[in-house]
Design a protein around this motif. Structure first.
Motif, PDB file in Angstrom:
ATOM      1  N   VAL A   1      -5.319   2.990  -3.877  1.00 33.79           N
ATOM      2  CA  VAL A   1      -5.542   1.545  -3.632  1.00 33.79           C
ATOM      3  C   VAL A   1      -7.072   1.602  -3.478  1.00 33.79           C
ATOM      4  O   VAL A   1      -7.437   2.093  -2.425  1.00 33.79           O
ATOM      5  CB  VAL A   1      -4.756   1.278  -2.405  1.00 33.79           C
ATOM      6  CG1 VAL A   1      -5.095  -0.216  -1.948  1.00 33.79           C
ATOM      7  CG2 VAL A   1      -3.194   1.422  -2.426  1.00 33.79           C
TER       8      VAL A   1
ATOM      9  N   LEU B   1      -3.901  -2.448   8.247  1.00 37.59           N
ATOM     10  CA  LEU B   1      -4.558  -1.690   6.938  1.00 37.59           C
ATOM     11  C   LEU B   1      -5.801  -0.888   7.278  1.00 37.59           C
ATOM     12  O   LEU B   1      -6.731  -1.202   6.897  1.00 37.59           O
ATOM     13  CB  LEU B   1      -4.708  -2.933   5.994  1.00 37.59           C
ATOM     14  CG  LEU B   1      -3.654  -3.622   5.596  1.00 37.59           C
ATOM     15  CD1 LEU B   1      -4.309  -4.953   5.025  1.00 37.59           C
ATOM     16  CD2 LEU B   1      -2.930  -3.040   4.386  1.00 37.59           C
TER      17      LEU B   1
ATOM     18  N   ARG C   1      -5.658  -7.322   9.165  1.00 34.47           N
ATOM     19  CA  ARG C   1      -6.635  -6.190   8.848  1.00 34.47           C
ATOM     20  C   ARG C   1      -6.104  -4.792   9.739  1.00 34.47           C
ATOM     21  O   ARG C   1      -6.235  -3.708   9.315  1.00 34.47           O
ATOM     22  CB  ARG C   1      -8.033  -6.350   9.282  1.00 34.47           C
ATOM     23  CG  ARG C   1      -8.472  -6.962   7.989  1.00 34.47           C
ATOM     24  CD  ARG C   1     -10.028  -7.637   8.279  1.00 34.47           C
ATOM     25  NE  ARG C   1     -10.487  -8.495   7.270  1.00 34.47           N
ATOM     26  CZ  ARG C   1     -11.245  -8.004   6.275  1.00 34.47           C
ATOM     27  NH1 ARG C   1     -11.571  -7.084   6.040  1.00 34.47           N
ATOM     28  NH2 ARG C   1     -11.689  -9.178   5.338  1.00 34.47           N
TER      29      ARG C   1
ATOM     30  N   GLU D   1       1.140   4.231  -3.072  1.00 34.93           N
ATOM     31  CA  GLU D   1       0.945   5.596  -2.545  1.00 34.93           C
ATOM     32  C   GLU D   1       2.123   6.493  -2.642  1.00 34.93           C
ATOM     33  O   GLU D   1       2.049   7.661  -2.973  1.00 34.93           O
ATOM     34  CB  GLU D   1       0.107   5.646  -1.138  1.00 34.93           C
ATOM     35  CG  GLU D   1      -0.990   5.130  -1.061  1.00 34.93           C
ATOM     36  CD  GLU D   1      -1.903   5.073   0.137  1.00 34.93           C
ATOM     37  OE1 GLU D   1      -1.145   5.258   1.069  1.00 34.93           O
ATOM     38  OE2 GLU D   1      -3.351   4.851   0.025  1.00 34.93           O
TER      39      GLU D   1
ATOM     40  N   ARG E   1      -8.727   0.450   4.937  1.00 38.95           N
ATOM     41  CA  ARG E   1      -8.792   0.096   3.789  1.00 38.95           C
ATOM     42  C   ARG E   1      -9.709  -0.944   3.488  1.00 38.95           C
ATOM     43  O   ARG E   1     -10.142  -1.813   4.379  1.00 38.95           O
ATOM     44  CB  ARG E   1      -7.427  -0.804   3.598  1.00 38.95           C
ATOM     45  CG  ARG E   1      -6.024  -0.097   4.019  1.00 38.95           C
ATOM     46  CD  ARG E   1      -5.763   1.158   2.931  1.00 38.95           C
ATOM     47  NE  ARG E   1      -4.848   2.111   3.224  1.00 38.95           N
ATOM     48  CZ  ARG E   1      -4.338   3.121   2.692  1.00 38.95           C
ATOM     49  NH1 ARG E   1      -4.991   3.364   1.397  1.00 38.95           N
ATOM     50  NH2 ARG E   1      -3.475   3.729   2.697  1.00 38.95           N
ATOM     51  N   THR E   2      -9.992  -1.279   2.317  1.00 37.82           N
ATOM     52  CA  THR E   2     -11.062  -2.441   1.824  1.00 37.82           C
ATOM     53  C   THR E   2     -10.150  -3.526   1.768  1.00 37.82           C
ATOM     54  O   THR E   2      -9.243  -3.707   1.067  1.00 37.82           O
ATOM     55  CB  THR E   2     -11.589  -2.048   0.638  1.00 37.82           C
ATOM     56  OG1 THR E   2     -12.416  -0.843   0.813  1.00 37.82           O
ATOM     57  CG2 THR E   2     -12.584  -3.224   0.010  1.00 37.82           C
TER      58      THR E   2
ATOM     59  N   ALA F   1      -8.500  -1.793  -3.114  1.00 38.63           N
ATOM     60  CA  ALA F   1      -8.664  -2.697  -2.225  1.00 38.63           C
ATOM     61  C   ALA F   1      -7.391  -3.680  -2.233  1.00 38.63           C
ATOM     62  O   ALA F   1      -6.588  -3.700  -3.055  1.00 38.63           O
ATOM     63  CB  ALA F   1      -9.912  -3.731  -2.525  1.00 38.63           C
TER      64      ALA F   1
ATOM     65  N   VAL G   1       0.810  -1.226   0.145  1.00 34.89           N
ATOM     66  CA  VAL G   1      -0.106  -0.012  -0.021  1.00 34.89           C
ATOM     67  C   VAL G   1       1.047   1.102   0.127  1.00 34.89           C
ATOM     68  O   VAL G   1       0.735   2.149  -0.641  1.00 34.89           O
ATOM     69  CB  VAL G   1      -0.898   0.141   1.381  1.00 34.89           C
ATOM     70  CG1 VAL G   1      -1.565   1.363   1.300  1.00 34.89           C
ATOM     71  CG2 VAL G   1      -1.800  -0.995   1.178  1.00 34.89           C
TER      72      VAL G   1
END
Ligand code: AMP
Length: 181
Positions: free
Chosen positions: A152, A170, A167, A146, A173-174, A154, A142
């Motif tokens: 991003v 993250l 997760r 960026e 984020r999806t 997903a 990610v």
């Protein structure tokens, strides 16, 4: 058969072709071996189509695959979405100018790289890997996207090891996974 029933069948089949290999690559790790899944056309194709499904029509132009098993999934997913594919590799493997992200492992650290022209500013990107474990790898990718000004959309993985709370690395984020353990 309706689509839901078909997809429930596909998920059941996919689960049966993910092989647990205890104590690989080291003691205490249960390695999720996807080679039996890849060897089974219905499972491989079902996994690719199910992972790609949610992202159709969203304008994703690049699918990033993380070395090495992420490559195998990202290629066909990119073709499903009409997008290009970008390999994210371990340090020193890519031939052209690269950007890097270093992240912590259980012991020490690792560096991932991608070509500096692999994602254009504003491009919509899907990040793909086989397994989301602690999330460190996906978070580093990610950051790479960026750095280049990409967006991003997903992170999509075949398998999520929920007990490792990937997760949490993250936030906002999806994150989508087909199979959870
Ligand atoms: P992590 O950074 O902890 O989320 O680890 C994710 C990366 O390590 C992915 O590229 C996976 O291929 C690999 N990985 C981590 N744990 C496993 C596991 N139990 N089985 C297979 N691959 C794994």
């Amino acid at each position: 058969m309706n689509n839901n029933a078909k997809s429930a069948d596909t998920m059941e089949r996919i689960k049966t072709v993910i092989r647990d290999v205890p104590d690989f690559p080291k003691k205490g790790i249960i390695f999720k071996d996807i080679t039996p899944l890849l060897a089974d056309n219905a499972s491989f194709s079902g996994a690719v189509k199910s992972l790609a499904e949610k992202y159709r029509g969203l304008g994703i132009t690049k699918v990033l695959g993380i070395e090495a098993r992420g490559f195998i999934l990202a290629g066909p997913i990119a073709l499903e979405l009409g997008a290009g594919m970008v390999p994210v590799r371990k340090k020193g493997k890519l031939p052209y100018k690269t950007i890097s992200a270093t992240y912590a492992l259980e012991y020490g650290e690792d560096t991932l790289q991608m070509h500096e022209d692999a994602v254009k500013k504003g491009e919509k990107v899907l990040i793909v890997d086989d397994v989301l474990a602690t999330g460190g790898t996906a978070a580093a990718v990610v950051a790479l996207v960026e750095k280049l000004g990409g967006k991003v959309e997903a992170v999509a993985v075949l398998i999520e090891l929920e007990f490792l709370h990937g997760r949490a690395k993250l936030p906002g984020r999806t994150v989508d996974s087909l199979i959870k353990y």
